[in-house]
Design a protein around this motif. Structure first.
Motif: not given
Length: 1410
Positions: A1058-1062, A1035-1042
């Motif tokens: 937690d949602i950094i980018n799409i 889906c092209g989702v970038q989540v926070l590294l944790r």
């Protein structure tokens, strides 16, 4: 050519020979950069046009780090298509001065001549004199351009601060695009002088960008943000630099830290995400400046322009001092301006310098110190960590990054980057002209083909980057529509000379095919058609540049624009095909001529349809395919969505019966759309299968003829020739096409022999021959007539048997319109049309009965290793199986316990794809204000145990609900839904999983027996971390590294923070390097035949050609490097193997991703070579990294994990960590038992490894038990006389003796009383060579101690046997599955291990074979 020419440093040089700018390798402790000359080896070209001397194309080196960020790598001459071609020609120009020799050699059993072209590239050293530093030497190649020396100097540590300079030789300024060999007098020892030149505004801006790039060179922000083709690499963080220090070999096991992290240990339940991106101590680059930005006083007023002022800069140093600088024609100086006062005069005391770096060194001591540190770190990084990748790679996780002031970034974001990206201010690129002009380049010989393919690849990668940026701008609402008055879904856009359209059914165009769903799928099918026609590459036939982008739930199609298309109506433009799905159809003779050439390779049948005026129209494509002649006179084809035949398994039709095997599986099934087509791979496999059936049937017919009546050898040969000619009607598209009419004519007149009858040619004297001779002639005529009849009978029978569309030749081609609802056919009840329909049905049945079954069989034989959704998808697509069949595949997999791991991945893939389908429609109702809240809510509903997640809505969310009217007005101007829609906020986990179950059933026909993420984990053994990774990538989702707590029942897992980018998901055509690929395949064949050196040379040359086409970074180059590393290792050069494999790992991380399946495999190979180079600590860290990545991607329950654990266990055993070793070896044994069976040879080997480990520990009872298992398996599988069984028997005897001695000692101690003590066991750890031998076997490498004489004798024998060598040579094993080769491989004694420098390979993974 001598082998030494192809090894050692030459391999290093060859790696870096093909990218757009100069190659650098760091050497020495001072971080100096030496220009590395390009290796040119011997080139074997089969069938190339090389009767004349072929010059070597110039090596195009790596992009220096200073130029990698951004698209401004001195391409200011790329202003249009012709100049792009010229630029490529400059980079690949063939040199007249190179010494070229060609000698032809004809290979046995080969149709084409092989020619050996030896190209000698004259390398020499020059001296460079630059201001302010000591003169230094630089190694250059005679075929390089002056521009490449410029790039080297801009990357070199002590000259990188200069951008505006010229190179002078003997007082003359050198032309940047001149080749060194053409400069008169330039030779070994010549002196080039670096002369500072005056700046212009353009040069000052380039200089400022260059300084910014240098200051940001260690900053990973661009890689995390998915910008400027930056991507992540963690290899050198994992190894802590050990691999780079090749002289520092760690041999002492005492200094090795062997303890793995807890999360890597077998049985660990935690799957942490933080270790995915390990933080290096040096990751944070030293701060040189606080702010460097363009001043608000820009541009200079007229009076200051006349004093040479170009622009003004504002600087805040690390000491917090504020300076205003002037960029003038002579350089940079500090002026007297402040934030409030403009005073452009030089400050006192005067501070000035030609370069900005030199000036900043003067005014800031902290800058001087930190910049020097930064430079040392920059040049110590591997070049592959710094070069831009050809296509953007996105990371699904990212840490929280500090956002810093960056004026260049701000300028790029908010000014029109249309022309500036290539330094062409005020101009946009004509993408269509560039794409088509590069395709028109000549391709007669190898240098021309390389030049052409390199130009095509460069323009295509630029086009993909521009199209991706444009599509994101369109969806974000930053581009004005060309039809702003229309409804949002119907809007179209033009940006940067690229046309953008949305994936919605405009004006009910796809109403009969599935509406919006068909409109969504059509661009993807169209892209497959473009890929197919580009692959055929017919001269004179053009396709559009096409990119399909999925972003924020929308599908955008980006296409280059046909000249003149926007100036006329579509009806006026189309001269071939139909604009209304077959109602009105037109044709064109020129298009028919061009498309006829694509008919055979694409298996498309020329056919006739009836248009709305009741006329028969001939077409050679589907009716939707449109032909438009542009204003440039080129013939374009577009709308290629039904290039391949329809998939009747998903196309229910009245009165059409499918085969029994299809009916049993529930076909035909109704699908969401009626555009389901078969894949090109399936069409090719089906034609290949029918060809084999054709030849088999014909052979049986020939045998029956031979049995019925005696035939002479000559007659049989004649029949066979006619059979082969008929079979090659479609078999060899490269041969000149046969005229079918001529063939039919020949067949109707075959009663007349080829030689005219004697009566027409005999003279009177001939007619007076004896009557016995006349009878012989009559008999001969009769026999020839019989041969003609027999050959016709054989061919006709074979054609009928395989359903050929022609009775006189093998003809398997498809009519793509055969089941199209709106198309009228001339004779729908005729025999020929019935055959066409049957062939399409047969292809669909072939997929179900043959390909799916074959896939499952390959899985059972472990020739397919799917470890995540992407690798499973690739494996299915390689066999022509569409993903909509995944439910049927999963049902078949579930019947085999040994395939539980692939069944698990299949279920996971179906869940993730169903969730992606839901994500698409879910996101379309979300406004930008709520994007992060909506995505986090979606992930909570999908993965969190918390049963009642509530989205975090913005504070003013409720206020906007009353503004529907106003927002509806606004939505006309934007493709996204700006009206507030709360539907997404009401989604619950129950709704989500209910929808997923329904979607999986409808799309895949698979019954999902779970109704929540927890039940999915429990029922199918899935991992939530793996599901998160898959869904983010899809889906092209970038989540926070944790670390995420998925199992909390009291709070949701994800928050909006937690949602950094799409990111966009981009699909495009991948241009191929055809000649390089041919070399690579030839090299693989040579290796399998045992010609290792010849194979090495071919693959080395393939690497050279790949570099020339793709530049320095590409997945195919990584595959080349991996194969070269394996060959280096087998040929006895582990140091060079390590060097090449390190590059392969770096490249795989950069171009595929840090957790891609191929990257995991590369890590395992690198660990092996590290151990062979006695770098034990690095080998263990690499294996722990590979195991961790595997745990995140697919978990522990997978047969691949057994390979990783066996490697780790052996290495730990070798350094004396027996207890740790046993844990890993035990796990490997359990996995191999589960997935290979109790009696597998892999299990036997695992028992043997455990026996060794237990014996070293002194536990002889356990050792005996395991070795007994080994012996039992070998005896049952291989027999008592096999060498492996005998070795195991000897080992059993040895262990029994040791156990008896130990027991006897124990008994004596018991007898002598409690005062006695057990003496310590004298057990020596295994030697490094014996451990390495076992690691080689596990990884599929078997060393054979052959002398050079033995090898030469084997190769001579293979040359005699020719093409049968692979099957006939018994002395050397061929490539086969790892682990099973121990049955036939001779065992190498430990003392001979160092001598075993020649070897064959049994690949442990299918990656290297690819």
């Amino acid at each position: 050519m001598e082998q030494t020419d192809m090894t050692g440093d030459s391999v290093v040089r060859n790696d870096n020979s093909g990218s757009p700018t100069p190659v650098q390798e760091e050497v020495g402790d001072e971080g100096g950069i030496q220009k590395v000359a390009k290796l040119v080896g011997s080139v074997k070209i089969e069938g190339a046009d090389s009767q004349q001397p072929v010059p070597e194309p110039n090596s195009a080196p790596l992009i220096p780090e200073s130029q990698q960020n951004g698209h401004h790598v001195n391409n200011h001459h790329d202003q249009n298509g012709k100049e792009v071609a010229k630029a490529a020609e400059d980079g690949l120009a063939a040199g007249e001065g190179g010494k070229v020799t060609a000698e032809g050699e004809k290979a046995e059993n080969s149709k084409d001549d092989q020619e050996v072209i030896v190209i000698q590239d004259m390398g020499f050293n020059i001296k460079v004199v630059a201001p302010g530093i000591e003169p230094f030497e630089l190694q250059v190649s005679s075929q390089e351009m002056v521009q490449e020396i410029h790039q080297v100097l801009m990357d070199r540590e002590d000259t990188c601060h200069r951008t505006c300079f010229s190179l002078q030789f003997e007082g003359n300024v050198l032309d940047n695009f001149a080749e060194l060999k053409n400069i008169e007098g330039l030779q070994e020892g010549s002196v080039l002088k670096v002369v500072e030149e005056p700046y212009t505004v353009r040069e000052a801006r380039i200089h400022m960008r260059h300084v910014r790039d240098l200051l940001k060179s260690l900053d990973p922000a661009d890689a995390y943000n998915g910008m400027d083709c930056s991507s992540l690499s963690f290899l050198n963080v994992i190894t802590e630099g050990d691999i780079e220090m090749k002289k520092r070999k760690r041999n002492d096991s005492d200094s090795v830290d062997c303890t793995p992290p807890d999360y890597v240990m077998p049985g660990a339940k935690d799957r942490p995400i933080l270790p995915l991106q390990p933080m290096s101590k040096d990751l944070k680059s030293p701060q040189c400046l606080k702010v460097l930005t363009a001043s608000g006083w820009n541009p200079p007023p007229g009076n200051r322009k006349m004093h040479g002022d170009l622009m003004y800069l504002s600087v805040v140093t690390a000491e917090d001092k504020h300076f205003h600088l002037t960029a003038s024609t002579r350089g940079f100086f500090v002026n007297q301006s402040t934030q409030e006062t403009f005073n452009p005069k030089p400050a006192s005391p005067k501070c000035s310098a030609h370069s900005l770096i030199e000036l900043l060194n003067q005014i800031s001591p902290v800058f001087k110190r930190n910049f020097a540190t930064l430079q040392k770190r920059r040049v110590n990084r591997h070049p592959f960590e710094r070069i831009a990748t050809p296509f953007q790679v996105y990371s699904w996780t990212a840490p929280q990054m500090d956002h810093t002031i960056d004026s260049v970034r701000a300028e790029d974001a908010y000014t029109s980057r249309l022309g500036y990206e290539e330094h062409i201010p005020g101009q946009t690129r004509d993408w269509n002209e560039e794409l088509q002009t590069t395709r028109e380049l000549s391709r007669k010989n190898l240098p021309e083909r390389l030049l052409r393919e390199r130009a095509i690849f460069k323009v295509h990668s630029d086009f993909v980057a521009a199209a991706t940026r444009g599509a994101m701008a369109v969806i974000d609402g930053n581009v004005m529509a060309i039809n702003p008055g229309e409804e949002a879904k119907m809007q179209m856009f033009i940006w940067n000379n690229i046309f953008f359209s949305l994936g919605f059914d405009v004006k009910d165009h796809y109403k009969e095919y599935g509406g919006d769903y068909a409109a969504y799928i059509a661009p993807s099918n169209d892209l497959k058609g473009v890929r197919a026609y580009n692959g055929v590459d017919i001269e004179g036939l053009y396709t559009l540049g096409t990119v399909v982008i999925d972003y924020r739930g929308y599908r955008v199609t980006a296409q280059s624009i046909i000249p003149g298309i926007l100036e006329r109506e579509q009806e006026q433009s189309v001269v071939y095909g139909s604009i209304d799905f077959g109602k009105s159809v037109v044709t064109n003779d020129k298009y028919l001529e061009l498309l006829e050439k694509t008919s055979k390779p694409l298996k498309i049948l020329p056919h006739k349809v009836i248009n709305d005026q009741n006329e028969e129209v001939q077409i050679i494509s589907s009716v939707e395919c449109k032909g438009i002649v542009g204003n440039d006179g080129r013939y374009y084809v577009l709308d290629l969505l039904r290039t391949f035949p329809p998939d009747v398994n998903f196309l229910p039709m009245e009165g059409e019966e499918l085969s029994e095997e299809c009916k049993v599986l529930g076909f035909p099934r109704k699908h969401k759309h009626r555009l389901a087509c078969l894949r090109q791979e399936l069409v090719d496999a089906f034609a290949e299968n029918r060809y084999l059936l054709f030849m088999r049937h014909a052979a049986l017919q020939l045998m029956s003829i031979r049995q019925k009546k005696a035939t002479t050898v000559e007659e049989e040969q004649k029949i066979s020739k006619r059979l082969v000619a008929a079979a090659q009607g479609l078999r060899s598209p490269d041969l000149p096409p046969k005229d079918v009419h001529d063939l039919d004519k020949n067949e109707t007149t075959e009663e007349d022999p080829n030689n005219p009858p004697p009566s027409s040619t005999t003279t009177e004297s001939d007619s007076q021959q004896p009557s016995s001779e006349s009878k012989e002639i009559e008999t001969k005529e009769s026999r020839e007539s019989d041969v003609d009849a027999a050959s016709r009978e054989v061919i006709n029978a074979a054609c009928r048997a395989i359903g050929s569309l022609s009775d006189s030749e093998f003809d398997v081609r498809f009519n793509p319109d055969v089941f199209s609802p709106g198309v009228t056919h001339p004779d729908p009840q005729g025999d020929q049309f019935r055959k066409q329909k049957q062939l399409v049905k047969d292809a669909a049945a072939f997929l179900v009965s043959h390909q799916i079954g074959g896939f499952v069989k390959d899985c059972l034989e472990h020739s397919i290793t799917a470890i995540d959704g992407q690798s499973l998808c690739e494996a299915l697509h390689d066999r022509g199986i569409n993903m909509r069949y995944l439910g049927k595949v999963a049902d078949l997999l579930s019947q085999h316990n040994l395939l539980e791991h692939i069944h698990r991945i299949s279920v996971s893939e179906m869940i993730c794809r169903a969730a992606k389908h839901q994500f698409k429609s879910y996101m379309q109702g979300v406004e930008m204000l709520c994007l992060s809240a909506a995505v986090s809510h979606f992930l909570n509903c999908l993965l969190s145990t918390f049963s009642n997640p509530h989205p975090q809505l913005p504070e003013d969310f409720g206020l906007n609900m009353n503004k529907k009217k106003k927002n509806k007005k606004r939505s006309r101007h934007y493709p996204i839904a700006n009206h507030v829609d709360r539907e997404w906020a009401s989604l619950t986990p129950q709704d989500m999983w209910s929808n997923i179950k329904a979607e999986v059933k409808e799309y895949f026909d698979f019954n999902l027996t779970c109704d929540s993420s927890d039940s999915a984990v429990e029922t199918y053994g899935l991992q939530k971390t793996s599901l998160l990774r898959e869904i983010c990538i899809k889906c092209g989702v970038q989540v926070l590294l944790r670390e995420y707590n998925f199992d909390s029942k009291h709070r949701a897992t994800f928050t909006e923070e937690d949602i950094i980018n799409i990111f966009p998901i981009v699909k495009h055509v991948n241009p191929k390097a055809t000649d390089a690929y041919h070399f690579f395949q030839s090299g693989q064949v040579k290796i399998q035949q045992g010609f290792l050196k010849e194979g090495f040379e071919l693959i080395n040359e393939a690497l050279n050609l790949f570099n020339n086409v793709y530049g320095a970074m590409h997945p195919e180059i990584a595959a080349c490097l991996r194969t070269l590393a394996r060959l280096n290792y087998i040929l006895g050069d582990p140091v060079e193997a390590l060097n090449n494999q390190q590059k392969a790992v770096l490249m795989s991380e950069r171009v595929l991703g840090i957790d891609h399946p191929n990257t995991i495999t590369e890590y395992v190979h690198l660990a092996l070579y590290c151990f062979a180079n006695q770098q034990v600590s690095a080998a263990l860290r690499l294996m722990y990294r590979a195991r961790y990545l595997a745990l995140v991607v697919f978990g522990e329950d997978h047969p691949e994990m057994a390979l990783y654990d066996s490697n780790i266990g052996l290495i730990l055993h070798g350094v004396g960590e027996i207890d740790l070793s046993l844990r890993f070896l035990d796990n490997a044994l359990e996995l191999n038992r589960k997935y290979h069976g109790q009696r597998s040879l892999k299990v036997a080997l695992n028992h043997h490894l455990l026996a060794r480990a237990f014996s070293c520990k002194g536990d002889f009872r356990a050792a005996l038990m395991h070795e007994r298992e080994t012996y039992t398996i070998y005896k049952s599988q291989l027999g008592e006389q096999h060498e492996k069984t005998k070795d195991s028997s000897e080992c059993l005897k040895h262990l029994t003796q040791q156990a008896v001695v130990l027991q006897r000692t124990m008994n004596e101690i018991y007898k002598s009383g409690s005062q006695a003590t057990i003496p310590p066991l004298q057990i020596s750890p295994p030697s490094a060579s014996s451990v390495l031998e076992l690691i080689n076997i596990i990884n599929g490498i078997v060393f054979l101690p052959l002398s050079q004489k033995d090898l030469d004798r084997l190769q001579q024998r293979q040359q005699v046997l020719g093409n049968l060598a692979e099957n006939k040579v018994k002395d050397m094993p061929t490539i086969k599955e790892a682990g099973d080769q121990e049955s036939s491989a001779p065992k190498v004694p430990e003392e001979d291990d160092s001598k075993a420098t020649k070897a064959d390979t049994a690949e442990a993974d299918d990656g290297a074979a690819r």
